[in-house]
Design a protein around this motif. Structure first.
Motif, PDB file in Angstrom:
ATOM      1  N   TYR A  98       0.870  -1.169   0.000  1.00  0.00           N
ATOM      2  CA  TYR A  98       0.000   0.000   0.000  1.00  0.00           C
ATOM      3  C   TYR A  98       0.905   1.217   0.000  1.00  0.00           C
ATOM      4  O   TYR A  98       1.769   1.354   0.876  1.00  0.00           O
ATOM      5  CB  TYR A  98      -0.917   0.017   1.224  1.00  0.00           C
ATOM      6  CG  TYR A  98      -1.845   1.213   1.232  1.00  0.00           C
ATOM      7  CD1 TYR A  98      -3.008   1.220   0.479  1.00  0.00           C
ATOM      8  CD2 TYR A  98      -1.539   2.341   1.972  1.00  0.00           C
ATOM      9  CE1 TYR A  98      -3.851   2.319   0.463  1.00  0.00           C
ATOM     10  CE2 TYR A  98      -2.381   3.447   1.965  1.00  0.00           C
ATOM     11  CZ  TYR A  98      -3.533   3.427   1.215  1.00  0.00           C
ATOM     12  OH  TYR A  98      -4.364   4.520   1.193  1.00  0.00           O
ATOM     13  N   LYS A  99       0.741   2.097  -0.988  1.00  0.00           N
ATOM     14  CA  LYS A  99       1.528   3.329  -1.093  1.00  0.00           C
ATOM     15  C   LYS A  99       0.564   4.497  -1.213  1.00  0.00           C
ATOM     16  O   LYS A  99      -0.252   4.549  -2.135  1.00  0.00           O
ATOM     17  CB  LYS A  99       2.446   3.278  -2.317  1.00  0.00           C
ATOM     18  CG  LYS A  99       3.520   2.228  -2.203  1.00  0.00           C
ATOM     19  CD  LYS A  99       4.418   2.228  -3.424  1.00  0.00           C
ATOM     20  CE  LYS A  99       5.448   1.118  -3.285  1.00  0.00           C
ATOM     21  NZ  LYS A  99       6.382   1.091  -4.402  1.00  0.00           N
ATOM     22  N   SER A 100       0.683   5.428  -0.267  1.00  0.00           N
ATOM     23  CA  SER A 100      -0.231   6.569  -0.278  1.00  0.00           C
ATOM     24  C   SER A 100       0.028   7.465  -1.482  1.00  0.00           C
ATOM     25  O   SER A 100       1.150   7.570  -1.975  1.00  0.00           O
ATOM     26  CB  SER A 100      -0.090   7.371   1.014  1.00  0.00           C
ATOM     27  OG  SER A 100       1.203   7.956   1.107  1.00  0.00           O
ATOM     28  N   THR A 101      -1.052   8.106  -1.934  1.00  0.00           N
ATOM     29  CA  THR A 101      -0.965   9.098  -2.997  1.00  0.00           C
ATOM     30  C   THR A 101      -1.482  10.455  -2.519  1.00  0.00           C
ATOM     31  O   THR A 101      -1.181  11.474  -3.135  1.00  0.00           O
ATOM     32  CB  THR A 101      -1.756   8.654  -4.244  1.00  0.00           C
ATOM     33  OG1 THR A 101      -3.112   8.401  -3.861  1.00  0.00           O
ATOM     34  CG2 THR A 101      -1.146   7.391  -4.854  1.00  0.00           C
ATOM     35  N   ALA A 102      -2.247  10.477  -1.421  1.00  0.00           N
ATOM     36  CA  ALA A 102      -2.775  11.723  -0.854  1.00  0.00           C
ATOM     37  C   ALA A 102      -3.148  11.493   0.601  1.00  0.00           C
ATOM     38  O   ALA A 102      -3.669  10.434   0.953  1.00  0.00           O
ATOM     39  CB  ALA A 102      -3.990  12.194  -1.639  1.00  0.00           C
ATOM     40  N   ILE A 103      -2.866  12.488   1.432  1.00  0.00           N
ATOM     41  CA  ILE A 103      -3.239  12.438   2.848  1.00  0.00           C
ATOM     42  C   ILE A 103      -3.884  13.770   3.208  1.00  0.00           C
ATOM     43  O   ILE A 103      -3.357  14.832   2.877  1.00  0.00           O
ATOM     44  CB  ILE A 103      -2.021  12.163   3.756  1.00  0.00           C
ATOM     45  CG1 ILE A 103      -1.449  10.781   3.444  1.00  0.00           C
ATOM     46  CG2 ILE A 103      -2.404  12.287   5.235  1.00  0.00           C
ATOM     47  CD1 ILE A 103      -0.206  10.415   4.231  1.00  0.00           C
ATOM     48  N   LYS A 104      -5.039  13.676   3.882  1.00  0.00           N
ATOM     49  CA  LYS A 104      -5.775  14.872   4.267  1.00  0.00           C
ATOM     50  C   LYS A 104      -6.213  14.735   5.719  1.00  0.00           C
ATOM     51  O   LYS A 104      -6.782  13.710   6.101  1.00  0.00           O
ATOM     52  CB  LYS A 104      -6.978  15.030   3.342  1.00  0.00           C
ATOM     53  CG  LYS A 104      -7.880  16.196   3.662  1.00  0.00           C
ATOM     54  CD  LYS A 104      -8.951  16.398   2.606  1.00  0.00           C
ATOM     55  CE  LYS A 104      -9.944  15.275   2.606  1.00  0.00           C
ATOM     56  NZ  LYS A 104     -11.115  15.513   1.746  1.00  0.00           N
ATOM     57  N   LYS A 105      -5.972  15.769   6.517  1.00  0.00           N
ATOM     58  CA  LYS A 105      -6.446  15.777   7.900  1.00  0.00           C
ATOM     59  C   LYS A 105      -7.930  16.086   7.888  1.00  0.00           C
ATOM     60  O   LYS A 105      -8.372  17.056   7.270  1.00  0.00           O
ATOM     61  CB  LYS A 105      -5.680  16.813   8.718  1.00  0.00           C
ATOM     62  CG  LYS A 105      -5.986  16.739  10.195  1.00  0.00           C
ATOM     63  CD  LYS A 105      -5.036  17.567  11.019  1.00  0.00           C
ATOM     64  CE  LYS A 105      -5.343  17.329  12.482  1.00  0.00           C
ATOM     65  NZ  LYS A 105      -4.355  17.926  13.363  1.00  0.00           N
ATOM     66  N   THR A 106      -8.726  15.239   8.572  1.00  0.00           N
ATOM     67  CA  THR A 106     -10.181  15.416   8.563  1.00  0.00           C
ATOM     68  C   THR A 106     -10.757  15.680   9.946  1.00  0.00           C
ATOM     69  O   THR A 106     -11.951  15.916  10.071  1.00  0.00           O
ATOM     70  CB  THR A 106     -10.870  14.178   7.952  1.00  0.00           C
ATOM     71  OG1 THR A 106     -10.508  13.027   8.719  1.00  0.00           O
ATOM     72  CG2 THR A 106     -10.481  13.994   6.492  1.00  0.00           C
TER      73      THR A 106
END
Length: 182
Positions: A98-106
Motif C-alpha cells: 500500500y503506497k499513499s498518494t494523498a493524505i488529508k487531515k479530517t
C-alpha cells in the motif's frame, strides 16, 4: 495492509521518517465463511515507512509492505491453500503493498489516506480513514507513533474469484501500525 501513523508530537520537524515496527504492527483480514460466520487471519510479516510532515500533512506519506507468504490462519492446511494459486498465489505475487498518494487531515485525530493497494498482481486505489492511536517514546527513548484503520475491498477486483459461493467477495482489513523514528 495498510496503515499510517500520523500522530504529531510537538517536537516533530517537517518530513520526519519512521520505520514500521513489525513486532508491534498487525494486519488482519476478515472474510465471511459459508454466509454464517466471520473468519479472521493475520499476516505475520509487516514492514514499511511513514513520512510525517506536521506543518503540511498533505506532504506526508505511507508505505506498508506485507509478505503474502506470512498469511497465518492457525491451520497449516488452510494456510497452504490460501497461499496457492487459488487465492494469494504467493510464489507469483510475494508481496502486498500500500503506497499513499494523498493524505488529508479530517479531524483532531483523523486522517483520510488515499493510496494504491497492490495485491495478487492488481493495483487499485483505496481510501481509508485512519485514527491516531497515540505518540510517545519507547523504552529506549525513541519517538514512536501509531494509527489504526479498517477498510474493505472485493477480492474479485484483485483477480481472486475462487470459491465465491462459500467465501464472501468482500474482505475487511484491519491495520494497526506502530512506527519508530529513524
Amino acid at each position: 495492509v495498510l496503515a499510517t501513523a500520523l500522530a504529531f508530537p510537538a517536537a516533530l520537524q517537517a518530513a520526519d521518517e519512521y520505520a514500521v515496527d513489525p513486532v508491534h504492527s498487525v494486519v488482519l483480514a476478515k472474510i465471511k465463511h459459508l454466509n454464517v460466520s466471520n473468519f479472521y487471519a493475520r499476516f505475520n510479516d509487516v514492514s514499511g515507512k511513514v513520512v510525517v510532515d506536521e506543518a503540511d500533512p498533505a506532504k506526508s506519506s505511507v508505505e506498508v509492505v506485507v509478505k503474502a507468504d506470512s498469511f497465518d490462519s492457525n491451520n497449516e492446511k488452510r494456510d497452504q491453500h490460501v497461499k496457492s494459486p487459488d487465492f494469494l498465489n504467493v510464489k507469483q505475487f510475494p508481496v502486498i503493498t500500500y503506497k499513499s498518494t494523498a493524505i488529508k487531515k479530517t479531524g483532531d485525530q483523523q486522517y483520510e489516506v488515499t493510496g494504491d493497494l497492490t495485491l495478487h498482481g492488481e493495483t487499485k486505489p483505496v481510501t481509508a480513514s485512519f485514527t491516531v492511536v497515540g505518540n510517545g517514546k519507547d523504552p529506549r527513548g525513541a519517538s514512536i507513533i501509531g494509527a489504526e484503520t479498517r477498510f474493505t475491498f472485493k477480492r474479485r477486483e484483485f483477480g481472486m474469484g475462487f470459491m465465491l459461493e462459500g467465501l464472501s467477495d468482500e474482505i475487511e482489513v484491519i491495520v494497526s501500525v506502530e512506527a519508530r523514528k529513524e
